[in-house]
Design a protein around this motif. Structure first.
Motif, PDB file in Angstrom:
ATOM      1  N   SER A   4      18.026  21.406  26.525  1.00  0.00           N
ATOM      2  CA  SER A   4      18.363  20.070  27.047  1.00  0.00           C
ATOM      3  C   SER A   4      19.529  20.108  28.024  1.00  0.00           C
ATOM      4  O   SER A   4      20.056  19.054  28.407  1.00  0.00           O
ATOM      5  CB  SER A   4      18.698  19.134  25.879  1.00  0.00           C
ATOM      6  N   LEU A   9      14.997  14.219  26.496  1.00  0.00           N
ATOM      7  CA  LEU A   9      15.113  15.666  26.710  1.00  0.00           C
ATOM      8  C   LEU A   9      13.760  16.365  26.806  1.00  0.00           C
ATOM      9  O   LEU A   9      13.683  17.590  26.890  1.00  0.00           O
ATOM     10  CB  LEU A   9      16.006  16.329  25.660  1.00  0.00           C
ATOM     11  N   ARG A  66      12.966  25.362  17.069  1.00  0.00           N
ATOM     12  CA  ARG A  66      14.058  25.750  16.181  1.00  0.00           C
ATOM     13  C   ARG A  66      13.804  27.171  15.704  1.00  0.00           C
ATOM     14  O   ARG A  66      12.658  27.548  15.440  1.00  0.00           O
ATOM     15  CB  ARG A  66      14.134  24.822  14.961  1.00  0.00           C
ATOM     16  N   SER A 124      21.013  14.611  19.619  1.00  0.00           N
ATOM     17  CA  SER A 124      19.902  15.573  19.576  1.00  0.00           C
ATOM     18  C   SER A 124      18.634  14.823  19.215  1.00  0.00           C
ATOM     19  O   SER A 124      18.704  13.743  18.609  1.00  0.00           O
ATOM     20  CB  SER A 124      20.160  16.656  18.511  1.00  0.00           C
ATOM     21  N   VAL A 125      17.513  15.417  19.569  1.00  0.00           N
ATOM     22  CA  VAL A 125      16.259  14.830  19.097  1.00  0.00           C
ATOM     23  C   VAL A 125      15.964  15.331  17.684  1.00  0.00           C
ATOM     24  O   VAL A 125      15.495  14.588  16.835  1.00  0.00           O
ATOM     25  CB  VAL A 125      15.088  15.111  20.085  1.00  0.00           C
ATOM     26  N   GLY A 126      16.291  16.605  17.427  1.00  0.00           N
ATOM     27  CA  GLY A 126      16.083  17.169  16.086  1.00  0.00           C
ATOM     28  C   GLY A 126      17.108  16.586  15.125  1.00  0.00           C
ATOM     29  O   GLY A 126      18.256  16.347  15.495  1.00  0.00           O
ATOM     30  N   ARG A 142      21.820  15.566  29.347  1.00  0.00           N
ATOM     31  CA  ARG A 142      22.917  15.466  28.379  1.00  0.00           C
ATOM     32  C   ARG A 142      23.602  14.100  28.483  1.00  0.00           C
ATOM     33  O   ARG A 142      23.997  13.513  27.472  1.00  0.00           O
ATOM     34  CB  ARG A 142      23.909  16.602  28.596  1.00  0.00           C
ATOM     35  N   HIS A 193      20.012  28.463  23.545  1.00  0.00           N
ATOM     36  CA  HIS A 193      19.703  27.055  23.212  1.00  0.00           C
ATOM     37  C   HIS A 193      20.124  26.092  24.333  1.00  0.00           C
ATOM     38  O   HIS A 193      20.977  25.228  24.131  1.00  0.00           O
ATOM     39  CB  HIS A 193      20.388  26.655  21.892  1.00  0.00           C
ATOM     40  N   MET A 241      21.306  11.668  26.755  1.00  0.00           N
ATOM     41  CA  MET A 241      21.378  11.811  25.295  1.00  0.00           C
ATOM     42  C   MET A 241      22.615  11.082  24.759  1.00  0.00           C
ATOM     43  O   MET A 241      22.559  10.362  23.764  1.00  0.00           O
ATOM     44  CB  MET A 241      21.423  13.297  24.904  1.00  0.00           C
TER      45      MET A 241
HETATM   46  C1  DGY Z   1      17.825  18.756  20.168  1.00  0.00           C
HETATM   47  O1  DGY Z   1      18.179  17.720  20.743  1.00  0.00           O
HETATM   48  O2  DGY Z   1      17.336  18.764  19.045  1.00  0.00           O
HETATM   49  C2  DGY Z   1      18.016  20.000  20.927  1.00  0.00           C
HETATM   50  O3  DGY Z   1      17.656  21.120  20.247  1.00  0.00           O
HETATM   51  C3  DGY Z   1      19.421  20.101  21.451  1.00  0.00           C
HETATM   52  O4  DGY Z   1      19.223  20.464  22.780  1.00  0.00           O
END
Ligand code: DGY
Length: 321
Positions: A290, A103, A240, A78-80, A296, A287, A299
């Motif tokens: 991405s 993403l 979020r 995830s990026v978050g 995916r 959600h 990632m």
């Molecule tokens: C993230 O990567 O933080 C997204 O929310 C997941 O898709």
């Protein structure tokens, strides 16, 4: 041949990512994608040098402190990364990595889907059609909010915010934003900067939330701030759920203060405040920001690039700690 290092994926991964993980590592997988308890994670991580998790796995201190000493990297798919306690990881000497950049486009696309879906009443329209309730074209049916020429306010002008701005310009929207700091002119592309979120809200016919979840952004969009938006504004959240006070947003959607909202993320997801389901002016997605094959896979490969670096004693390219 040297034994492969052991790596744990606490969630199921895309096939191409699993293939590379199992090719290069002694992989412990979770093919059923079952949510694992902290104790299960600690047991499964025995002898592992790496743990791969996702945005919905909470890796707080209680989980991190239970991990065996063998764990050197937590790679979040995830990026978050608000779900990983960086301080606790750092204390244990564990590198934490995320998956930025790849993403950006997919998430910005979903922001536009939410924006258009909300503005043009896509859910109501499709539901009417599928339920066989469409009796023919009329001049007043499913009339929505026009997008072209409207002001798109972006809260958080990082990579994703800027990609949303680019798309908004393509739809003939006027871009406004606020950010911790003003962008250089070459990144602004003529967007108007506002010093405060409050000023941004006053100038946003559409509001796109693209800031990370932090203590400072918790419930950013509350009743007081919604009141600053022009009447009949549209709110989009692909960042979020914690940035939105659901109580306030639901009240504004019910009262008509807001014309609509397009939401891809929810506080406490996968649980969603059930009152959203009764609101025809809420366009809701689970959600999927991405969720493209390309994104995916990318990632997952970034997670593995980071594992490879740590395994080789190199700095992880996406280290957060
Ligand atoms: C993230 O990567 O933080 C997204 O929310 C997941 O898709």
């Amino acid at each position: 041949m040297a034994d492969k290092l052991r790596a744990l994926a606490v969630r199921a991964l895309p096939a191409a990512v699993t293939e590379r993980l199992t090719r290069d590592y002694d992989a412990r997988l979770n093919p059923d994608d079952r949510t694992m308890s902290p104790e299960e994670i600690a047991t499964a991580a025995e002898g592992c040098f790496a743990v791969i998790c996702v945005a919905t796995d909470t890796f707080g201190r209680e989980v991190i402190d239970k991990l065996p000493d063998s764990v050197k990297i937590i790679a979040t798919f995830s990026v978050g990364y608000e779900h990983v306690d960086l301080t606790a990881a750092k204390k244990r000497g564990i590198v934490v990595t995320n998956t930025p950049d790849v993403l950006t486009d997919a998430t910005a696309d979903i922001a536009m889907l939410c924006l258009l879906g909300a503005a043009r009443r896509a859910w109501e329209a499709e539901t009417m059609l599928r339920q066989g309730r469409w009796t023919g074209w009329t001049t007043t049916q499913l009339v929505g909010v026009h997008v072209t020429g409207k002001r798109l306010g972006i809260f958080g002008m990082g990579r994703i915010g800027r990609a949303v701005a680019q798309r908004g310009r393509g739809f003939g929207m006027e871009i406004h934003y606020t950010n911790r700091s003003r962008l250089p002119a070459e990144l602004e592309h003529g967007a108007e900067f506002h010093d405060t979120p409050e000023e941004l809200l006053r100038h946003s016919d559409f509001l796109s939330i693209n800031a990370p979840s932090t203590a400072d952004t918790y419930h950013f969009l509350n009743a007081e701030r919604i009141a600053l938006l022009p009447d009949s504004a549209v709110v989009v959240n692909t960042a979020r759920g914690t940035l939105v006070d659901d109580e306030a947003l639901i009240a504004a959607l019910k009262s008509g203060k807001l014309a609509a909202a397009g939401l891809d993320v929810f506080e406490g997801e996968p649980k969603v405040d059930p009152r959203y389901f009764d609101l025809p002016n809420a366009f809701l997605l689970p959600h999927i920001g991405s969720a493209t094959v390309e994104t995916r896979n990318a990632m997952g490969f970034i997670c593995l690039d980071n594992l490879d670096a740590v395994a080789a004693g190199r700095p992880a390219p996406n280290a957060l700690t």
